[in-house]
Enzyme design. Sequence first.
Site, PDB file in Angstrom:
ATOM      1  N   ASP A  65       0.972   3.914  -3.084  1.00 30.19           N
ATOM      2  CA  ASP A  65       0.568   5.337  -2.874  1.00 30.19           C
ATOM      3  C   ASP A  65       1.683   6.452  -3.287  1.00 30.19           C
ATOM      4  OD1 ASP A  65      -1.947   4.275  -1.911  1.00 30.19           O
ATOM      5  OD2 ASP A  65      -1.403   4.766   0.304  1.00 30.19           O
ATOM      6  N   GLY A  96     -24.236   2.932 -16.020  1.00 29.50           N
ATOM      7  CA  GLY A  96     -25.156   3.441 -16.782  1.00 29.50           C
ATOM      8  C   GLY A  96     -24.790   5.101 -17.287  1.00 29.50           C
ATOM      9  N   GLU A 112       0.755  -1.170  -0.070  1.00 27.72           N
ATOM     10  CA  GLU A 112      -0.062  -0.040   0.026  1.00 27.72           C
ATOM     11  C   GLU A 112       0.643   1.321  -0.162  1.00 27.72           C
ATOM     12  OE1 GLU A 112      -2.518   1.988  -0.853  1.00 27.72           O
ATOM     13  OE2 GLU A 112      -3.428   0.236   0.190  1.00 27.72           O
ATOM     14  N   ASP A 166     -17.196   9.343 -19.362  1.00 32.10           N
ATOM     15  CA  ASP A 166     -18.450   8.405 -18.728  1.00 32.10           C
ATOM     16  C   ASP A 166     -17.969   6.800 -18.929  1.00 32.10           C
ATOM     17  OD1 ASP A 166     -20.464   7.864 -17.120  1.00 32.10           O
ATOM     18  OD2 ASP A 166     -22.236   8.719 -18.492  1.00 32.10           O
ATOM     19  N   SER A 211      -7.223   1.680  -3.834  1.00 34.38           N
ATOM     20  CA  SER A 211      -6.001   2.352  -3.208  1.00 34.38           C
ATOM     21  C   SER A 211      -5.124   3.191  -4.122  1.00 34.38           C
ATOM     22  CB  SER A 211      -5.352   1.116  -2.437  1.00 34.38           C
ATOM     23  OG  SER A 211      -5.576   0.740  -1.454  1.00 34.38           O
ATOM     24  N   ASP A 254     -23.516   6.936 -11.302  1.00 38.61           N
ATOM     25  CA  ASP A 254     -23.846   5.699 -11.054  1.00 38.61           C
ATOM     26  C   ASP A 254     -23.079   5.229  -9.728  1.00 38.61           C
ATOM     27  OD1 ASP A 254     -21.483   4.009 -11.905  1.00 38.61           O
ATOM     28  OD2 ASP A 254     -22.072   4.607 -13.913  1.00 38.61           O
TER      29      ASP A 254
END
Length: 516
Positions: free
Chosen positions: A241, A491, A237, A479, A436, A495
């Site tokens: 990052d 959709g 992690e 989108d 993450s 969403d």
Amino acid sequence: MTVPGSRRYATADTTPSGPLDTAARVQITLVLRRRADLPGDLVEGPSIVSRAEFADRYGAAPADIDLVTRVLTAHGLTVDSADARTRLVKVSGPVGTLADVFGAQLTQVSAPYGGRTVEYRHREGELRMPAELADVVLAVLGLDDRPQARTRHRVAAAAAGQVSYTPPQLGAIYKFPDGTDGTGQTVAIIELGGGFGQTDLDTYFRGLGIATPTVTAVGVDGGKNVPGGDPNGADGEVLLDIEVVGGLAPGAHQTVYFAPNTDQGFLDALSQAIHADPSPIAVSISWGASEDSWSAQARTSFDAVLSDAGALGVTVTAASGDNGSSDGATDGKPHTDFPASSPHVLACGGTSLTADPTTGTVTSETVWNGGAQGGATGGGISDTFDQPTWQANAGVPTGAGGGTGRGIPDVAANADPATGYQVLVDGKSYVIGGTSAVAPLWAALLARIAQQTGKRFGQAQPALYAKAAPGTAAPGFRDVVSGDNGDYQAGPGWDACTGLGVPDGSALGAVLGGSV
């Protein structure tokens, strides 16, 4: 007097592990009330205040700090520090004395966590406090030191034909603004374990042809930068990052806050990051847990600190979870992840991306749902937080219980481990995914747009949602309309899988800069 929202419930997976050491000396954190409520228009921007002005107007009152010090000292406890700006008071004493003063029913237990067994102080029921402190002390954290959160990253399994990308390649695919690298900005990162070594960073960024960014480790509540040699654990992690932020905004300074994985450590690190000098442009959080696994006092305290961020011009990005619409719960119901579900956080969901890393041409981008291979983007409707006004026109559906709650995520980007991020962890190359990776990606994007526009964004959601409408792509986004995360289907328009969509970084500058 009862501490509001302090109730903790019994958990099924704990086992008694011997007598509690009541003589052991520990430190807890008290959260005090504000001098005055934060105005909603200050939290949501675009106006911000300086750190000094914030402390004078909205920090803890000196009289309240004096009262807490006087009362608790009389009960045999020690007040180690008090910060009017963050409203946090650190108090220490023997476990037995602390339990008596705050009415805590504590036991020593062990429980499974992250593939291993951990021991911690466990409590059930409500806390109490001296009557003189009623309405002054809003939360008491640290008596129970159970692990509170989990990472939101997944190491990809070895598979033929797997697709992966470097962070700079994703910056090109998502059209991060040209001529920017985050110079002049600070990005803060919250970590609840693990660590990084300078050799890893130098080797990784040399391989990308990028100068190693400046990364500073800060310890909170005894937390330290301690690499543990486990890429599947916290080290994976931490390096994910840092390398995502550094690969996308190499000119930005990074400050990485290491704290114990408790609600107290998490809150203290977040408060320190948000109120730091200089103020970060963004704080990236890739740790979380289902809303219902937090005490109400912890959620309320976190949300208040996240409100501070908006007033100070700091944007907080948070991973929305890697376990689909259930968020890992086993009750068959949808759940949202916290702190991503706070309305004062930019919640980050995940996609599965197929694109040409050379040209940046996208072949397909769908909701990340690993199916039988495991993992899916978190997202849904909060059971705890009401729907904010800026989300009212986005087409957020009612929640499973019929309520109108805050919908998450707000935004998305690549998160599928099968189309993941090329990183270096503990000297070895891996491909890692999970939401993450999306939180630091968006933090890096905000750093570059801040450099481009000369502005701070604070709570960015009102600007991002300003022209959102059901079934319509919002300005600044591409989108994502295909796929599901379990209970929710993607959709057109917003969403509960990918929010408003993935970034078109070249267009988001105009949206956040106020010209769209």
